[in-house]
Design a protein around this motif. Structure first.
Motif, PDB file in Angstrom:
ATOM      1  N   ASP A   1       5.879  18.449   3.582  1.00 31.20           N
ATOM      2  CA  ASP A   1       5.262  18.287   4.905  1.00 31.20           C
ATOM      3  C   ASP A   1       3.874  17.673   4.789  1.00 31.20           C
ATOM      4  N   GLN A   2       3.230  17.474   5.947  1.00 35.19           N
ATOM      5  CA  GLN A   2       1.934  16.773   5.951  1.00 35.19           C
ATOM      6  C   GLN A   2       0.811  17.568   5.296  1.00 35.19           C
ATOM      7  N   PHE A   3       1.082  18.847   4.968  1.00 37.01           N
ATOM      8  CA  PHE A   3       0.056  19.678   4.312  1.00 37.01           C
ATOM      9  C   PHE A   3       0.273  19.746   2.799  1.00 37.01           C
ATOM     10  N   GLY A   4       1.336  19.121   2.307  1.00 35.02           N
ATOM     11  CA  GLY A   4       1.610  19.146   0.869  1.00 35.02           C
ATOM     12  C   GLY A   4       2.513  20.289   0.455  1.00 35.02           C
TER      13      GLY A   4
ATOM     14  N   PRO B   1       0.107  14.674   1.352  1.00 31.17           N
ATOM     15  CA  PRO B   1       0.376  13.260   1.086  1.00 31.17           C
ATOM     16  C   PRO B   1      -0.552  12.385   1.931  1.00 31.17           C
ATOM     17  N   MET B   2      -0.838  11.191   1.438  1.00 27.34           N
ATOM     18  CA  MET B   2      -1.679  10.280   2.212  1.00 27.34           C
ATOM     19  C   MET B   2      -0.998   9.959   3.532  1.00 27.34           C
ATOM     20  N   ASP B   3      -1.801   9.698   4.560  1.00 26.78           N
ATOM     21  CA  ASP B   3      -1.274   9.405   5.898  1.00 26.78           C
ATOM     22  C   ASP B   3      -0.176   8.354   5.858  1.00 26.78           C
TER      23      ASP B   3
ATOM     24  N   TYR C   1       7.687  13.845   4.079  1.00 29.90           N
ATOM     25  CA  TYR C   1       7.780  12.843   3.016  1.00 29.90           C
ATOM     26  C   TYR C   1       8.930  13.284   2.120  1.00 29.90           C
ATOM     27  N   VAL C   2       9.895  12.392   1.896  1.00 30.35           N
ATOM     28  CA  VAL C   2      11.068  12.709   1.079  1.00 30.35           C
ATOM     29  C   VAL C   2      10.994  11.899  -0.205  1.00 30.35           C
ATOM     30  N   VAL C   3      11.152  12.579  -1.320  1.00 22.41           N
ATOM     31  CA  VAL C   3      11.113  11.897  -2.610  1.00 22.41           C
ATOM     32  C   VAL C   3      12.260  12.413  -3.487  1.00 22.41           C
TER      33      VAL C   3
ATOM     34  N   GLN D   1       0.835  -1.206   0.000  1.00 21.31           N
ATOM     35  CA  GLN D   1       0.000   0.000   0.000  1.00 21.31           C
ATOM     36  C   GLN D   1       0.869   1.255   0.000  1.00 21.31           C
ATOM     37  N   PHE D   2       1.972   1.199   0.744  1.00 16.92           N
ATOM     38  CA  PHE D   2       2.891   2.331   0.781  1.00 16.92           C
ATOM     39  C   PHE D   2       3.463   2.587  -0.613  1.00 16.92           C
ATOM     40  N   LYS D   3       3.899   1.533  -1.286  1.00 16.13           N
ATOM     41  CA  LYS D   3       4.486   1.672  -2.624  1.00 16.13           C
ATOM     42  C   LYS D   3       3.475   2.234  -3.622  1.00 16.13           C
TER      43      LYS D   3
END
Length: 112
Positions: free
Chosen positions: A59-62, A94-96, A104-106, A15-17
């Motif tokens: 961050d958690q807000f996008g 980003p989704m929880d 979230y690092v990409v 699910q994460f992937k």
């Protein structure tokens, strides 16, 4: 009984992937729009060889809280378009699943 947690963690991993792939695709699509102009303008040059690696922290807000070129393309114009595009990014949160440990690092490989 001991089988269940393992199944669940591999399901979580899957699910994460999937969530990661969707979110990264969304980021790439937004950046790609800004690259269309670059491609049209530099059609006859060897812009196909341009490649840059970009790391974003979201961050958690996008909101992009950090952006860094890990590898420059060799073209200041191309790199500037990428960075300007990132500065204008409007992303949904980003989704929880992706931000259990924010940010979230990409890392994205970008080619025109």
């Amino acid at each position: 009984e001991s089988f269940k947690p393992k199944t669940r963690s591999s399901l979580d991993e899957l699910q994460f992937k999937i969530a990661q792939r969707r979110y990264n695709q969304l980021i790439w699509n937004k950046i790609k729009k800004d690259l269309m102009f670059f491609r049209q303008k530099h059609r006859n040059q060897s812009s196909r060889n341009l490649k840059t690696r970009l790391r974003l922290q979201i961050d958690q807000f996008g909101k992009v809280i950090e952006r860094r070129l890990l590898k420059t393309s060799g073209s200041q114009t191309f790199d500037k378009i990428i960075m300007d595009s990132v500065d204008k990014l409007k992303l949904p949160p980003p989704m929880d699943l992706l931000i259990r440990h924010p940010p979230y690092v990409v890392t994205i490989l970008i080619q025109p």
